[in-house]
Design a protein around this motif. Structure first.
Motif, PDB file in Angstrom:
ATOM      1  N   PHE A  20     -40.898  -7.819 -13.187  1.00  0.00           N
ATOM      2  CA  PHE A  20     -40.491  -7.686 -11.792  1.00  0.00           C
ATOM      3  C   PHE A  20     -41.704  -7.299 -10.963  1.00  0.00           C
ATOM      4  CE2 PHE A  20     -36.387  -6.736 -13.866  1.00  0.00           C
ATOM      5  CZ  PHE A  20     -35.604  -7.692 -13.226  1.00  0.00           C
ATOM      6  N   ARG A  21     -41.975  -8.057  -9.924  1.00  0.00           N
ATOM      7  CA  ARG A  21     -43.094  -7.794  -9.019  1.00  0.00           C
ATOM      8  C   ARG A  21     -42.546  -7.191  -7.734  1.00  0.00           C
ATOM      9  NH1 ARG A  21     -47.896 -10.384  -9.382  1.00  0.00           N
ATOM     10  NH2 ARG A  21     -47.840 -10.914  -7.165  1.00  0.00           N
ATOM     11  N   VAL A  22     -42.925  -5.932  -7.468  1.00  0.00           N
ATOM     12  CA  VAL A  22     -42.375  -5.209  -6.326  1.00  0.00           C
ATOM     13  C   VAL A  22     -43.508  -4.665  -5.467  1.00  0.00           C
ATOM     14  CG1 VAL A  22     -40.930  -3.273  -5.624  1.00  0.00           C
ATOM     15  CG2 VAL A  22     -40.337  -4.584  -7.664  1.00  0.00           C
ATOM     16  N   LEU A  23     -43.505  -5.042  -4.192  1.00  0.00           N
ATOM     17  CA  LEU A  23     -44.474  -4.514  -3.235  1.00  0.00           C
ATOM     18  C   LEU A  23     -44.018  -3.133  -2.792  1.00  0.00           C
ATOM     19  CD1 LEU A  23     -47.003  -5.033  -1.452  1.00  0.00           C
ATOM     20  CD2 LEU A  23     -45.425  -5.952   0.278  1.00  0.00           C
ATOM     21  N   VAL A  24     -44.920  -2.144  -2.851  1.00  0.00           N
ATOM     22  CA  VAL A  24     -44.568  -0.771  -2.491  1.00  0.00           C
ATOM     23  C   VAL A  24     -45.377  -0.272  -1.290  1.00  0.00           C
ATOM     24  CG1 VAL A  24     -43.664  -0.130  -4.755  1.00  0.00           C
ATOM     25  CG2 VAL A  24     -46.105   0.161  -4.290  1.00  0.00           C
ATOM     26  N   ASP A  25     -45.830  -1.184  -0.451  1.00  0.00           N
ATOM     27  CA  ASP A  25     -46.524  -0.854   0.793  1.00  0.00           C
ATOM     28  C   ASP A  25     -45.527  -0.898   1.948  1.00  0.00           C
ATOM     29  OD1 ASP A  25     -48.893  -0.732  -0.609  1.00  0.00           O
ATOM     30  OD2 ASP A  25     -49.722  -2.580   0.204  1.00  0.00           O
ATOM     31  N   ARG A  26     -45.747  -0.089   2.961  1.00  0.00           N
ATOM     32  CA  ARG A  26     -44.878  -0.094   4.135  1.00  0.00           C
ATOM     33  C   ARG A  26     -45.187  -1.282   5.048  1.00  0.00           C
ATOM     34  NH1 ARG A  26     -41.310   3.288   5.705  1.00  0.00           N
ATOM     35  NH2 ARG A  26     -42.017   4.868   4.257  1.00  0.00           N
ATOM     36  N   ILE A  27     -46.434  -1.704   5.059  1.00  0.00           N
ATOM     37  CA  ILE A  27     -46.888  -2.793   5.931  1.00  0.00           C
ATOM     38  C   ILE A  27     -47.196  -4.014   5.073  1.00  0.00           C
ATOM     39  CG2 ILE A  27     -48.702  -3.490   7.535  1.00  0.00           C
ATOM     40  CD1 ILE A  27     -49.029  -0.515   8.217  1.00  0.00           C
ATOM     41  N   TRP A  28     -46.837  -5.195   5.571  1.00  0.00           N
ATOM     42  CA  TRP A  28     -47.119  -6.430   4.830  1.00  0.00           C
ATOM     43  C   TRP A  28     -48.631  -6.629   4.721  1.00  0.00           C
ATOM     44  CZ3 TRP A  28     -44.274  -9.164   1.730  1.00  0.00           C
ATOM     45  CH2 TRP A  28     -44.801 -10.357   1.248  1.00  0.00           C
ATOM     46  N   PRO A  29     -49.129  -7.030   3.543  1.00  0.00           N
ATOM     47  CA  PRO A  29     -50.575  -7.217   3.327  1.00  0.00           C
ATOM     48  C   PRO A  29     -51.157  -8.327   4.197  1.00  0.00           C
ATOM     49  CG  PRO A  29     -49.366  -7.208   1.249  1.00  0.00           C
ATOM     50  CD  PRO A  29     -48.352  -7.258   2.336  1.00  0.00           C
ATOM     51  N   ARG A  30     -52.303  -8.056   4.767  1.00  0.00           N
ATOM     52  CA  ARG A  30     -52.977  -9.022   5.639  1.00  0.00           C
ATOM     53  C   ARG A  30     -53.331 -10.304   4.894  1.00  0.00           C
ATOM     54  NH1 ARG A  30     -57.175  -5.008   8.511  1.00  0.00           N
ATOM     55  NH2 ARG A  30     -55.713  -4.108   9.970  1.00  0.00           N
TER      56      ARG A  30
END
Length: 120
Positions: A20-30
């Motif tokens: 499972f690939r989960v993004l844990v940043d509040r802002i979407w990556p540039r």
């Protein structure tokens, strides 16, 4: 029981063993499209608050205090619910927490990996 949990940069190529690939940043990556990110989930609720993120500024000398404050934020109802979702995923398959941070060892993803392993 928690299976393997790890962190990687969201810009790294997808690996067959990511689970499972989960993004844990509040802002979407540039500069990254949602298609290229190839995510299963984006869990903003476990990301550090805007205020904490701005205070930290990825200054290595602030990491210990960042970790303390971030762990306190994760103790809120929202943080606990987000951690529970991550734990559920980690019990099913390998969990790869993704962040845009260049310094993985001093990122919120690394703190989350440590917490999930301890709770595992």
């Amino acid at each position: 029981m928690v299976r393997e949990v790890r962190c990687r940069r969201v810009y790294d190529p997808v690996s067959d063993d990511d689970g499972f690939r989960v993004l844990v940043d509040r802002i979407w990556p540039r500069g990254l499209t949602k298609e290229d990110a190839n995510l299963h989930s984006w869990e903003k609720d476990v990301a550090p608050s805007h205020e904490l993120r701005m205070w930290y500024g990825h200054k290595p000398e602030r990491f210990d205090e960042f970790k303390r404050r971030y762990t306190a934020e994760l103790g809120t109802a929202t943080g606990r619910a987000g951690l529970a979702r991550l734990r559920e995923l980690a019990e099913q398959d390998t969990l790869t927490l993704l962040t845009a941070s260049r310094d993985l060892e001093r990122s919120q993803a690394a703190v989350l990996v440590e917490l999930l392993r301890e709770q595992g």
